[in-house]
Write a protein that holds these residues in place. Structure first.
Motif, short mmCIF file in Angstrom:
data_model
loop_
_atom_site.label_atom_id
_atom_site.label_comp_id
_atom_site.label_asym_id
_atom_site.label_seq_id
_atom_site.Cartn_x
_atom_site.Cartn_y
_atom_site.Cartn_z
N LEU A 46 6.45 9.84 10.58
CA LEU A 46 5.99 10.07 11.95
C LEU A 46 5.07 11.15 12.00
CD1 LEU A 46 8.41 10.37 14.89
CD2 LEU A 46 7.16 12.42 14.28
N GLU A 47 4.89 12.11 10.97
CA GLU A 47 4.08 13.42 11.12
C GLU A 47 2.64 12.75 10.73
OE1 GLU A 47 3.10 17.02 8.66
OE2 GLU A 47 4.86 16.13 7.90
N ILE A 48 2.34 11.76 9.96
CA ILE A 48 1.13 11.37 9.34
C ILE A 48 0.64 10.35 10.34
CG2 ILE A 48 0.06 9.75 8.04
CD1 ILE A 48 1.96 10.44 5.55
N VAL A 60 0.93 -1.09 -0.07
CA VAL A 60 0.14 -0.04 0.04
C VAL A 60 0.98 1.25 0.04
CG1 VAL A 60 -1.77 1.18 1.35
CG2 VAL A 60 -1.82 -1.27 1.15
N ASP A 61 0.52 2.35 -0.77
CA ASP A 61 1.26 3.62 -0.62
C ASP A 61 1.73 3.72 0.64
OD1 ASP A 61 1.64 6.12 -2.07
OD2 ASP A 61 0.63 6.77 -0.41
N ILE A 62 2.76 4.33 1.09
CA ILE A 62 3.39 4.36 2.32
C ILE A 62 2.69 5.54 3.13
CG2 ILE A 62 5.22 6.16 1.66
CD1 ILE A 62 5.58 3.34 4.16
N ASP A 63 2.19 6.72 2.33
CA ASP A 63 1.60 7.53 3.17
C ASP A 63 0.17 6.96 3.54
OD1 ASP A 63 3.77 9.62 2.63
OD2 ASP A 63 2.20 10.95 1.69
N ASP A 64 -0.53 6.28 2.54
CA ASP A 64 -1.98 5.68 2.97
C ASP A 64 -1.59 4.61 4.17
OD1 ASP A 64 -3.17 7.19 0.93
OD2 ASP A 64 -3.33 5.67 -0.48
N ALA A 65 -0.69 3.75 4.17
CA ALA A 65 -0.23 2.70 5.02
C ALA A 65 0.05 3.46 6.33
CB ALA A 65 0.97 1.79 4.57
N CYS A 66 0.67 4.51 6.44
CA CYS A 66 1.04 5.29 7.66
C CYS A 66 -0.34 5.78 8.33
CB CYS A 66 1.94 6.19 7.66
SG CYS A 66 3.68 5.56 7.40
N GLY A 67 -1.28 6.43 7.49
CA GLY A 67 -2.67 6.59 8.01
C GLY A 67 -3.61 5.64 8.53
N VAL A 68 -3.27 4.26 7.79
CA VAL A 68 -4.04 3.34 8.28
C VAL A 68 -3.51 3.05 9.83
CG1 VAL A 68 -4.39 0.77 8.16
CG2 VAL A 68 -4.67 2.24 6.00
N ILE A 69 -2.14 3.05 9.92
CA ILE A 69 -1.42 2.95 11.49
C ILE A 69 -2.02 3.74 12.28
CG2 ILE A 69 0.71 2.61 12.56
CD1 ILE A 69 1.81 1.13 10.12
N GLY A 70 -2.03 4.88 11.95
CA GLY A 70 -2.54 6.05 12.88
C GLY A 70 -3.90 5.88 13.10
N ASP A 71 -4.66 5.66 12.21
CA ASP A 71 -6.17 5.20 12.56
C ASP A 71 -6.28 4.26 13.52
OD1 ASP A 71 -6.81 7.42 11.00
OD2 ASP A 71 -7.46 6.34 9.19
N LEU A 72 -5.55 3.08 13.23
CA LEU A 72 -5.86 2.00 13.94
C LEU A 72 -5.26 2.22 15.56
CD1 LEU A 72 -4.56 -0.94 11.90
CD2 LEU A 72 -6.81 -0.50 12.70
N ASP A 111 1.68 12.93 20.51
CA ASP A 111 2.64 14.26 20.60
C ASP A 111 3.83 14.02 19.72
OD1 ASP A 111 5.09 15.40 22.30
OD2 ASP A 111 3.45 16.86 22.18
N GLU A 112 4.29 14.71 18.74
CA GLU A 112 5.39 14.14 17.77
C GLU A 112 6.74 14.24 18.62
OE1 GLU A 112 5.88 16.03 14.09
OE2 GLU A 112 3.66 16.00 13.58
#
Length: 321
Positions: free
Chosen positions: A262-264, A134-146, A272-273
């Motif tokens: 990290l930001e996504i 999965v596109d890396i930005d989208d994958a990081c978005g999924v991880i953040g949502d989870l 907190d970043e």
């Protein structure tokens, strides 16, 4: 020796790898593999399960697709299918069932049944597709949502992240210079500071990366294979940085790629970043020291340790810049 058909449910490469593991407070890998055919047979009979597909394995567990013939069919859906996961006993896996019980299928694979004494779990069956492609930005978005969905009060029996941080502070100060000394000293100081200024304690997955998220029948994505702890949610971000490293680019692009991930994740998860960067430095210093200490004398092991140390330096630099 009499042939046992249960051996067909144990991947050969998994048996070979596990056989070399020393005991980590329970049983050696060799002894556990010897007993595994009988354990599989007992669980299939007691839980009324029928193997229906090719088994798979991770680093420490064998996973067998099964059809439920008795209790639990209402939990896994109309197909009546699940997976039997049996893990080599070690401390990180001792509380997996408690985390899955707490999440109760919200953001994570659903637990149908557990036998903690035998490190055995009966789980709903998911797809095999993960976030690796999965596109890396989208994958990081999924991880953040989870991570946001998985946020729960800490379970009282979970290992403490604060205790881990204090141990790491001492170990990193005493560690040989496998990393530049300034990084080891910085990581030790951060571990102490994070322990002394703890965030609200939450139930943590701690190992949420791209292959520990699978597509599901009832939800787009669900987390699997937690290594649970209780502590600061900012500890959760690092695994998404040290995986899929071949996509980080070169030169100055590496820092940008790591900080972008990290930001996504932090934005989507409400983390907190600054604390996420600090925990990442601690975790990567820990990884480097462990990799160097665990390297054997053969060339492959030494090369792997050097790669891990090099990656730790790269990520720590990116978190500092």
């Amino acid at each position: 020796m009499t042939y046992d058909p249960m051996y067909d449910l144990i991947p050969a490469h998994f048996a070979h790898e596990l056989s070399g593991r020393p005991s980590m407070g329970y049983v050696s890998g060799e002894d556990w593999i010897d007993d595994l055919p009988g354990l599989i047979a007992d669980l299939l009979a007691e839980w009324e399960l029928e193997p229906i597909g090719r088994p798979s394995s991770g680093v420490c567990a064998v996973v067998i697709p099964v059809r439920l013939l008795g209790a639990g069919r209402d939990v896994v859906g109309v197909s009546g299918e699940g997976v039997l996961k049996i893990t080599w006993p070690h401390p990180e896996a001792a509380t997996e069932h408690l985390a899955l019980q707490a999440w109760n299928g919200h953001g994570a694979v659903r637990l149908v049944r557990a036998d903690p004494s035998r490190f055995a779990l009966l789980l709903e069956r998911l797809h095999t597709r993960d976030l690796s492609n999965v596109d890396i930005d989208d994958a990081c978005g999924v991880i953040g949502d989870l991570l946001r969905v998985l946020r729960r009060p800490a379970h009282p029996r979970m290992p403490s992240l604060t205790a881990y941080a204090l141990r790491q502070a001492d170990e990193l100060r005493a560690a040989p210079p496998v990393l530049p000394r300034r990084y080891l000293d910085q990581a030790a100081a951060l571990a102490t500071e994070l322990a002394e200024r703890p965030a609200e304690e939450r139930l943590l997955h701690t190992d949420l990366h791209y292959t520990n998220v699978l597509a599901a029948y009832r939800s787009p994505w669900l987390a699997i294979d937690p290594k649970p702890m209780a502590g600061d949610s900012a500890f959760e971000v690092a695994p998404a940085l040290w995986n899929r490293t071949d996509e980080l680019g070169t030169g100055s692009q590496v820092r940008w790629s790591l900080r972008r991930r990290l930001e996504i994740i932090c934005e989507r998860a409400g983390i907190d970043e600054g604390r996420a960067r600090a925990w990442t430095i601690v975790r990567e210093a820990d990884n480097a020291v462990a990799a160097a200490a665990g390297a054997s004398g053969d060339a492959t092991s030494q090369a792997h340790a050097r790669d891990q140390v090099s990656l730790a330096v790269t990520i720590i630099k990116a978190m500092n810049d």
